[in-house]
Design an enzyme around this catalytic site. Sequence first.
Site, mmCIF file in Angstrom:
data_model
loop_
_atom_site.group_PDB
_atom_site.id
_atom_site.type_symbol
_atom_site.label_atom_id
_atom_site.label_comp_id
_atom_site.label_asym_id
_atom_site.label_seq_id
_atom_site.Cartn_x
_atom_site.Cartn_y
_atom_site.Cartn_z
ATOM 1 N N ARG A 253 -59.758 13.107 -46.205
ATOM 2 C CA ARG A 253 -58.324 13.319 -45.963
ATOM 3 C C ARG A 253 -57.506 12.202 -46.606
ATOM 4 N NH1 ARG A 253 -54.860 15.410 -41.759
ATOM 5 N NH2 ARG A 253 -52.749 15.079 -42.569
ATOM 6 N N ASP B 23 -56.140 18.183 -34.885
ATOM 7 C CA ASP B 23 -55.050 17.852 -33.959
ATOM 8 C C ASP B 23 -55.531 17.960 -32.521
ATOM 9 O OD1 ASP B 23 -53.157 17.356 -35.932
ATOM 10 O OD2 ASP B 23 -52.423 19.419 -35.943
HETATM 11 N N1 LIG Z 1 -51.454 15.514 -30.493
HETATM 12 C C1 LIG Z 1 -51.652 14.904 -31.683
HETATM 13 N N2 LIG Z 1 -52.727 15.213 -32.444
HETATM 14 C C2 LIG Z 1 -52.914 14.613 -33.642
HETATM 15 N N3 LIG Z 1 -52.103 13.683 -34.177
HETATM 16 C C3 LIG Z 1 -51.022 13.335 -33.426
HETATM 17 C C4 LIG Z 1 -50.750 13.925 -32.174
HETATM 18 N N4 LIG Z 1 -49.605 13.387 -31.679
HETATM 19 C C5 LIG Z 1 -49.182 12.505 -32.572
HETATM 20 N N5 LIG Z 1 -50.013 12.444 -33.625
HETATM 21 C C6 LIG Z 1 -49.840 11.576 -34.784
HETATM 22 O O1 LIG Z 1 -49.769 12.369 -35.957
HETATM 23 C C7 LIG Z 1 -50.534 11.755 -36.969
HETATM 24 C C8 LIG Z 1 -51.412 12.769 -37.642
HETATM 25 O O2 LIG Z 1 -50.624 13.726 -38.286
HETATM 26 P P1 LIG Z 1 -51.267 15.011 -38.974
HETATM 27 O O3 LIG Z 1 -50.421 15.284 -40.147
HETATM 28 O O4 LIG Z 1 -51.242 16.095 -37.931
HETATM 29 O O5 LIG Z 1 -52.690 14.671 -39.335
HETATM 30 C C9 LIG Z 1 -51.463 10.747 -36.351
HETATM 31 O O6 LIG Z 1 -51.408 9.550 -37.047
HETATM 32 C C10 LIG Z 1 -51.019 10.624 -34.931
HETATM 33 O O7 LIG Z 1 -50.630 9.315 -34.638
HETATM 34 N N1 LIG Z 2 -51.431 28.193 -41.592
HETATM 35 C C1 LIG Z 2 -51.290 26.868 -41.413
HETATM 36 N N2 LIG Z 2 -50.138 26.283 -41.756
HETATM 37 C C2 LIG Z 2 -49.991 24.945 -41.574
HETATM 38 C C3 LIG Z 2 -51.020 24.169 -41.011
HETATM 39 C C4 LIG Z 2 -52.244 24.820 -40.674
HETATM 40 O O1 LIG Z 2 -53.229 24.200 -40.183
HETATM 41 N N3 LIG Z 2 -52.321 26.166 -40.875
HETATM 42 N N4 LIG Z 2 -50.836 22.852 -40.819
HETATM 43 C C5 LIG Z 2 -49.703 22.283 -41.164
HETATM 44 C C6 LIG Z 2 -49.531 20.837 -41.088
HETATM 45 O O2 LIG Z 2 -49.379 20.302 -39.928
HETATM 46 P P1 LIG Z 2 -49.347 18.696 -39.860
HETATM 47 O O3 LIG Z 2 -50.589 18.291 -39.180
HETATM 48 O O4 LIG Z 2 -49.057 18.071 -41.177
HETATM 49 O O5 LIG Z 2 -48.089 18.470 -39.107
HETATM 50 P P2 LIG Z 2 -47.909 18.494 -37.591
HETATM 51 O O6 LIG Z 2 -47.759 17.062 -37.232
HETATM 52 O O7 LIG Z 2 -46.675 19.312 -37.431
HETATM 53 O O8 LIG Z 2 -49.134 19.126 -36.986
HETATM 54 C C7 LIG Z 2 -48.579 23.009 -41.742
HETATM 55 N N5 LIG Z 2 -48.830 24.384 -41.925
#
Ligand SMILES: Nc1ncnc2c1ncn2[C@@H]1O[C@H](COP(=O)(O)O)[C@@H](O)[C@H]1O
Ligand SMILES: Nc1nc2c(c(=O)[nH]1)N=C(COP(=O)(O)OP(=O)(O)O)CN2
Length: 161
Positions: free
Chosen positions: A82, A96
Amino acid sequence: MKSSAIALGSNIGDSLAILEAAIEALAQTPGVVLQAKSSWYRTKAVGPPQPDYINGTAILQIEMVPEQLLETLLNIENQFGRVRRERWEPRTLDLDLLLYDNLILETPKLQVPHPRMQQRAFVLVPLAEIAPDWVEPISGRRIKELVKDVDCTEVQLLVGY
Ligand SMILES: Nc1ncnc2c1ncn2[C@@H]1O[C@H](COP(=O)(O)O)[C@@H](O)[C@H]1O
Ligand SMILES: Nc1nc2c(c(=O)[nH]1)N=C(COP(=O)(O)OP(=O)(O)O)CN2
């Protein structure tokens, strides 16, 4: 032991192999027991135009506090290449933390339940398959009820279990 629901997604590389390997990495982590994994779904990307995703969810039994679990998820994302440049960019692996028992938590690093899960068919469809009766603690509604309120037409079953 606590229960946690995790969302998995990938839209770069051999996504299915990456997601299966990520589930295995989670299952091998000390303090984690894999209780259930959903089918895999091909989903249209939500947000900026980018390749379709493969998405799924898993339920874990864990002996970790939420911050440790987040750290575990971020480490596994890194193991699978990643790279973070900007929000909502294509990725080899996204993990997530959706739910942790019935906890509501808001810190600068971690929000639980995941703040956007209620709007996301790519999360709710696979989660409804393995945890239909889990109550999302902010809305007080079960996952099987939340999924009725989202448009699921762009979430297609890819590999069923
Ligand atoms: N519930 C969550 N799960 C994952 N990451 C989270 C959550 N709440 C806040 N975060 C923050 O988001 C970034 C990761 O972002 P992604 O683009 O979804 O990978 C991470 O550094 C967490 O601090
Ligand atoms: N179909 C689909 N669409 C998406 C998906 C995914 O898993 N499936 N994840 C995203 C990105 O989410 P990110 O983790 O960057 O942002 P968040 O903090 O809103 O979850 C944005 N759009």
